[in-house]
Design a protein around this motif. Structure first.
Motif, PDB file in Angstrom:
ATOM      1  N   LEU A   6       0.868  -1.174   0.000  1.00 32.21           N
ATOM      2  CA  LEU A   6       0.000   0.000   0.000  1.00 32.21           C
ATOM      3  C   LEU A   6       0.902   1.219   0.000  1.00 32.21           C
ATOM      4  O   LEU A   6       1.598   1.489   0.984  1.00 32.21           O
ATOM      5  N   VAL A   7       0.905   1.957  -1.093  1.00 31.84           N
ATOM      6  CA  VAL A   7       1.711   3.168  -1.211  1.00 31.84           C
ATOM      7  C   VAL A   7       0.829   4.372  -0.921  1.00 31.84           C
ATOM      8  O   VAL A   7      -0.246   4.535  -1.520  1.00 31.84           O
ATOM      9  N   LEU A   8       1.284   5.208   0.004  1.00 32.59           N
ATOM     10  CA  LEU A   8       0.521   6.393   0.417  1.00 32.59           C
ATOM     11  C   LEU A   8       0.976   7.590  -0.397  1.00 32.59           C
ATOM     12  O   LEU A   8       2.125   8.032  -0.295  1.00 32.59           O
ATOM     13  N   ALA A   9       0.064   8.119  -1.204  1.00 32.42           N
ATOM     14  CA  ALA A   9       0.395   9.250  -2.081  1.00 32.42           C
ATOM     15  C   ALA A   9      -0.684  10.322  -1.987  1.00 32.42           C
ATOM     16  O   ALA A   9      -1.093  10.895  -2.992  1.00 32.42           O
ATOM     17  N   GLY A  10      -1.120  10.596  -0.763  1.00 31.01           N
ATOM     18  CA  GLY A  10      -2.218  11.540  -0.582  1.00 31.01           C
ATOM     19  C   GLY A  10      -1.792  12.913  -0.113  1.00 31.01           C
ATOM     20  O   GLY A  10      -2.633  13.789   0.065  1.00 31.01           O
ATOM     21  N   GLY A  11      -0.484  13.120   0.077  1.00 26.83           N
ATOM     22  CA  GLY A  11      -0.021  14.394   0.599  1.00 26.83           C
ATOM     23  C   GLY A  11      -0.071  15.517  -0.430  1.00 26.83           C
ATOM     24  O   GLY A  11       0.111  15.286  -1.625  1.00 26.83           O
ATOM     25  N   VAL A  12      -0.276  16.730   0.063  1.00 24.83           N
ATOM     26  CA  VAL A  12      -0.282  17.908  -0.806  1.00 24.83           C
ATOM     27  C   VAL A  12       1.134  18.388  -1.069  1.00 24.83           C
ATOM     28  O   VAL A  12       1.464  18.871  -2.153  1.00 24.83           O
ATOM     29  N   ASP A 102      -1.431 -13.210   4.924  1.00 24.84           N
ATOM     30  CA  ASP A 102      -0.747 -12.347   3.956  1.00 24.84           C
ATOM     31  C   ASP A 102      -0.240 -11.093   4.676  1.00 24.84           C
ATOM     32  O   ASP A 102      -0.670 -10.772   5.784  1.00 24.84           O
ATOM     33  N   LEU A 103       0.671 -10.382   4.017  1.00 23.30           N
ATOM     34  CA  LEU A 103       1.233  -9.167   4.586  1.00 23.30           C
ATOM     35  C   LEU A 103       0.839  -7.932   3.773  1.00 23.30           C
ATOM     36  O   LEU A 103       0.715  -8.007   2.543  1.00 23.30           O
ATOM     37  N   ILE A 104       0.650  -6.823   4.480  1.00 22.35           N
ATOM     38  CA  ILE A 104       0.480  -5.517   3.853  1.00 22.35           C
ATOM     39  C   ILE A 104       1.716  -4.692   4.178  1.00 22.35           C
ATOM     40  O   ILE A 104       2.017  -4.453   5.348  1.00 22.35           O
ATOM     41  N   ILE A 105       2.426  -4.270   3.150  1.00 28.48           N
ATOM     42  CA  ILE A 105       3.612  -3.432   3.315  1.00 28.48           C
ATOM     43  C   ILE A 105       3.209  -2.008   2.992  1.00 28.48           C
ATOM     44  O   ILE A 105       2.939  -1.685   1.829  1.00 28.48           O
ATOM     45  N   THR A 106       3.118  -1.150   3.992  1.00 25.97           N
ATOM     46  CA  THR A 106       2.733   0.247   3.753  1.00 25.97           C
ATOM     47  C   THR A 106       3.999   1.087   3.582  1.00 25.97           C
ATOM     48  O   THR A 106       4.988   0.896   4.293  1.00 25.97           O
ATOM     49  N   HIS A 107       3.942   2.021   2.633  1.00 21.34           N
ATOM     50  CA  HIS A 107       5.141   2.806   2.341  1.00 21.34           C
ATOM     51  C   HIS A 107       4.757   4.193   1.833  1.00 21.34           C
ATOM     52  O   HIS A 107       3.778   4.364   1.108  1.00 21.34           O
ATOM     53  N   ASP A 108       5.560   5.188   2.225  1.00 22.85           N
ATOM     54  CA  ASP A 108       5.348   6.556   1.749  1.00 22.85           C
ATOM     55  C   ASP A 108       5.721   6.654   0.272  1.00 22.85           C
ATOM     56  O   ASP A 108       6.811   6.233  -0.131  1.00 22.85           O
ATOM     57  N   GLY A 109       4.842   7.257  -0.506  1.00 27.62           N
ATOM     58  CA  GLY A 109       5.118   7.420  -1.926  1.00 27.62           C
ATOM     59  C   GLY A 109       6.347   8.248  -2.213  1.00 27.62           C
ATOM     60  O   GLY A 109       6.944   8.147  -3.288  1.00 27.62           O
ATOM     61  N   VAL A 110       6.746   9.089  -1.250  1.00 26.11           N
ATOM     62  CA  VAL A 110       7.904   9.960  -1.455  1.00 26.11           C
ATOM     63  C   VAL A 110       9.157   9.456  -0.737  1.00 26.11           C
ATOM     64  O   VAL A 110      10.130  10.190  -0.592  1.00 26.11           O
TER      65      VAL A 110
END
Length: 237
Positions: A6-12, A102-110
């Protein structure tokens, strides 16, 4: 057992002082988020990628993923109001098709300088310990201050670490943890780790690197450009 990102890309990205969100800023004619996705694309342990994204940027991201042949890219969905909201929206989406082990790998898009080695270490530790945060030991002198003018004291840096991503969680553990959090009525903070701490769940550490920076300011963009140039030079030798 499968591993989903899961890549987090919601920042302004207001602190970069750019006209577009920081994850879509181009470096060497490529958006920063694509550098991030390419690492997960190359990592053999990864089975699929989902991105939570700002409203209005889903279609551009799909086009970029196609352009740069991110074959593991499965979906992009609109994020929430807060970082934790976006995490839960994305993780809940993965939980619709993933199994409990299963695994969820969360990571900052930046965090575009993450490496396959760091990802693999996070996965390895999470297989045994359910929830893992990539940690970088503190190396600077750490001061205690209230207003950045008056220093009250120093503190022992040997017991301090900087929390990075990836943060990896087992699907079944994620479900149970947030069920407990919701029932407790406690504030979950801004990420999975702070949510776990709020209900006294154990968190383990995997390795990170001082290169695994989160691009937040204009200076960070310059550092990223410099490190990519250095990597290119070293690759040519």
């Amino acid at each position: 057992m499968a591993n989903y990102v899961l890549v987090l890309a919601g920042g302004v990205g207001s602190r970069t002082e750019q006209s577009i969100p920081k994850q879509f800023i181009s470096v060497n004619d490529k958006p920063i988020i694509i550098y991030t996705l390419e690492v997960f694309e190359k990592c053999q342990d990864i089975d699929g990628i989902i991105v939570t994204c700002l409203r209005g940027w889903q279609e551009p991201l799909k086009a970029y993923a196609k352009q740069y042949n991110i074959t593991k890219f499965k979906d992009v969905i609109e994020g929430g109001v807060t970082r934790l909201d976006s995490l839960r929206i994305g993780c809940n989406k993965i939980c619709e098709f993933a199994k409990d082990d299963d695994l969820i790998i969360t990571h900052d898009g930046v965090r575009a300088l993450v490496t396959e080695d760091l990802i693999e270490d996070s996965i390895r530790v999470a297989r045994d310990h359910n929830l893992v945060v990539a940690l970088q030991p503190a190396v600077d002198t750490m001061y205690i201050t209230k207003d950045f003018c008056n220093i009250d004291d120093t503190t022992n840096r040997d017991v301090l670490a900087c929390g990075h991503t990836p943060v990896t969680v087992k699907v079944g553990f994620y479900k149970e943890m947030f069920k407990k959090l919701d029932e407790s009525g406690k504030d979950g903070g801004n990420c999975i780790a702070t949510a776990a701490l709020a209900i006294n769940e154990k968190i383990y550490g995997s390795k990170s690197s001082s290169r695994n920076i989160k691009i937040t300011t204009k200076e960070d963009i310059d550092i990223f450009k410099g490190l990519k140039l250095l990597d290119s030079i070293n690759h040519q030798k």
